[in-house]
Motif scaffolding. Structure first.
Motif, PDB file in Angstrom:
ATOM      1  N   SER A 148      38.305  51.786  46.422  1.00  0.00           N
ATOM      2  CA  SER A 148      38.296  51.937  47.888  1.00  0.00           C
ATOM      3  C   SER A 148      39.012  50.718  48.456  1.00  0.00           C
ATOM      4  O   SER A 148      39.558  49.905  47.713  1.00  0.00           O
ATOM      5  N   ASP A 149      38.962  50.565  49.778  1.00  0.00           N
ATOM      6  CA  ASP A 149      39.574  49.388  50.393  1.00  0.00           C
ATOM      7  C   ASP A 149      38.872  48.099  49.970  1.00  0.00           C
ATOM      8  O   ASP A 149      39.468  47.030  49.986  1.00  0.00           O
ATOM      9  N   GLU A 150      37.603  48.229  49.577  1.00  0.00           N
ATOM     10  CA  GLU A 150      36.822  47.028  49.280  1.00  0.00           C
ATOM     11  C   GLU A 150      36.521  46.823  47.795  1.00  0.00           C
ATOM     12  O   GLU A 150      36.366  45.693  47.344  1.00  0.00           O
ATOM     13  N   TYR A 151      36.408  47.924  47.032  1.00  0.00           N
ATOM     14  CA  TYR A 151      35.978  47.816  45.635  1.00  0.00           C
ATOM     15  C   TYR A 151      37.084  48.227  44.664  1.00  0.00           C
ATOM     16  O   TYR A 151      37.897  49.108  44.956  1.00  0.00           O
ATOM     17  N   SER A 152      37.082  47.593  43.512  1.00  0.00           N
ATOM     18  CA  SER A 152      38.072  47.947  42.494  1.00  0.00           C
ATOM     19  C   SER A 152      37.508  47.698  41.093  1.00  0.00           C
ATOM     20  O   SER A 152      36.468  47.063  40.921  1.00  0.00           O
ATOM     21  N   ILE A 153      38.223  48.249  40.114  1.00  0.00           N
ATOM     22  CA  ILE A 153      37.942  47.985  38.699  1.00  0.00           C
ATOM     23  C   ILE A 153      39.153  47.249  38.152  1.00  0.00           C
ATOM     24  O   ILE A 153      40.291  47.680  38.349  1.00  0.00           O
ATOM     25  N   VAL A 154      38.916  46.118  37.482  1.00  0.00           N
ATOM     26  CA  VAL A 154      40.004  45.290  36.979  1.00  0.00           C
ATOM     27  C   VAL A 154      39.777  44.980  35.508  1.00  0.00           C
ATOM     28  O   VAL A 154      38.648  44.737  35.079  1.00  0.00           O
ATOM     29  N   GLU A 155      40.864  45.031  34.739  1.00  0.00           N
ATOM     30  CA  GLU A 155      40.810  44.575  33.342  1.00  0.00           C
ATOM     31  C   GLU A 155      41.316  43.141  33.323  1.00  0.00           C
ATOM     32  O   GLU A 155      42.433  42.864  33.743  1.00  0.00           O
ATOM     33  N   ILE A 214      35.369  39.744  42.727  1.00  0.00           N
ATOM     34  CA  ILE A 214      36.184  39.686  41.503  1.00  0.00           C
ATOM     35  C   ILE A 214      37.120  38.482  41.568  1.00  0.00           C
ATOM     36  O   ILE A 214      37.273  37.743  40.599  1.00  0.00           O
ATOM     37  N   LYS A 215      37.732  38.282  42.727  1.00  0.00           N
ATOM     38  CA  LYS A 215      38.631  37.133  42.904  1.00  0.00           C
ATOM     39  C   LYS A 215      37.865  35.822  42.745  1.00  0.00           C
ATOM     40  O   LYS A 215      38.354  34.853  42.140  1.00  0.00           O
ATOM     41  N   ARG A 216      36.623  35.791  43.241  1.00  0.00           N
ATOM     42  CA  ARG A 216      35.781  34.584  43.120  1.00  0.00           C
ATOM     43  C   ARG A 216      35.450  34.313  41.657  1.00  0.00           C
ATOM     44  O   ARG A 216      35.468  33.162  41.208  1.00  0.00           O
TER      45      ARG A 216
END
Length: 222
Positions: A148-155, A214-216
């Protein structure tokens, strides 16, 4: 891990985007109906689909004759013809197709597709651009999926700082509010790892959370 259940897909529009989707789904063993108004494109993809048919998807009678109502997923990948894409989507909605995914050409097309009820709107160039930009700007990011605009899944690739630390020690959930969905080590994937799971440098971490968190984690935790 169990075998992926085969599904039925119809792909309308066999340009570069639609054609690549068609190939990949067919390669995965799904049933794929490939549709295009061009005989040449239909012939080109006949080896990469269960059935490849020349048809005009803006004609309701042609959609009926293809048995499109039997398909669980329909991907509308029509190229630059916004009118044809919109009309096809509208007809599919009227036929009560459960999952309609549509390639949008621009912001205005996106808004129209939203109004008529497309289940998922895809911007291939923009989505790929975001992934490439992230990979170029952040060497730890291996892959990225927007939820969404706020949530993501990252490898993320585990750094030396994480080597031989457990998930509990890292405080991924407690300190950063993120969830590690999987850990990949030397080709082996551990889904929903326990807090005691030990991370090694260069392991692949599949992390889900608010983009800010996630960035934090990347900035403070890695």
């Amino acid at each position: 891990m169990g075998r992926i259940k085969n599904k039925q897909f119809a792909v309308i529009g066999l340009g570069r985007f639609g054609g690549s989707i068609c190939k990949e789904l067919f390669k995965m063993g799904h049933e794929v109906l490939a549709i295009d108004i061009s005989e040449e494109r239909v012939n080109a993809y006949s080896s990469y689909a269960t059935h490849a048919v020349r048809a005009n998807a803006t004609e309701e009678s042609e959609l009926h004759s293809l048995g499109i109502r039997n398909f669980e997923y329909v991907i509308v990948a029509i190229g630059a013809n916004i009118q044809a894409s919109t009309l096809t989507t509208l007809l599919l909605k009227e036929l009560n197709i459960p999952n309609i995914w549509v390639k949008a050409q621009n912001y205005y097309h996106h808004k129209v597709l939203e109004k008529i009820g497309a289940d998922r709107i895809i911007h291939p160039e923009k989505d790929m651009g975001v992934k490439i930009a992230l990979s170029l700007s952040d060497e730890n990011v291996l892959n990225y999926i927007d939820l969404s605009d706020e949530y993501s899944i990252v490898e993320l690739s585990a750094t030396k700082k994480l080597h031989l630390k457990s998930i509990l020690e890292l405080g991924v959930r407690a300190r950063f509010g993120c969830t590690i969905l999987a850990v990949k080590h030397n080709g082996d994937i551990q889904l929903t790892p326990s807090p005691e799971t030990v991370i090694r440098e260069c392991d692949c971490l599949v992390l889900m959370g608010h983009k800010r968190d996630i960035k934090r984690f990347e900035t403070e935790g890695m």
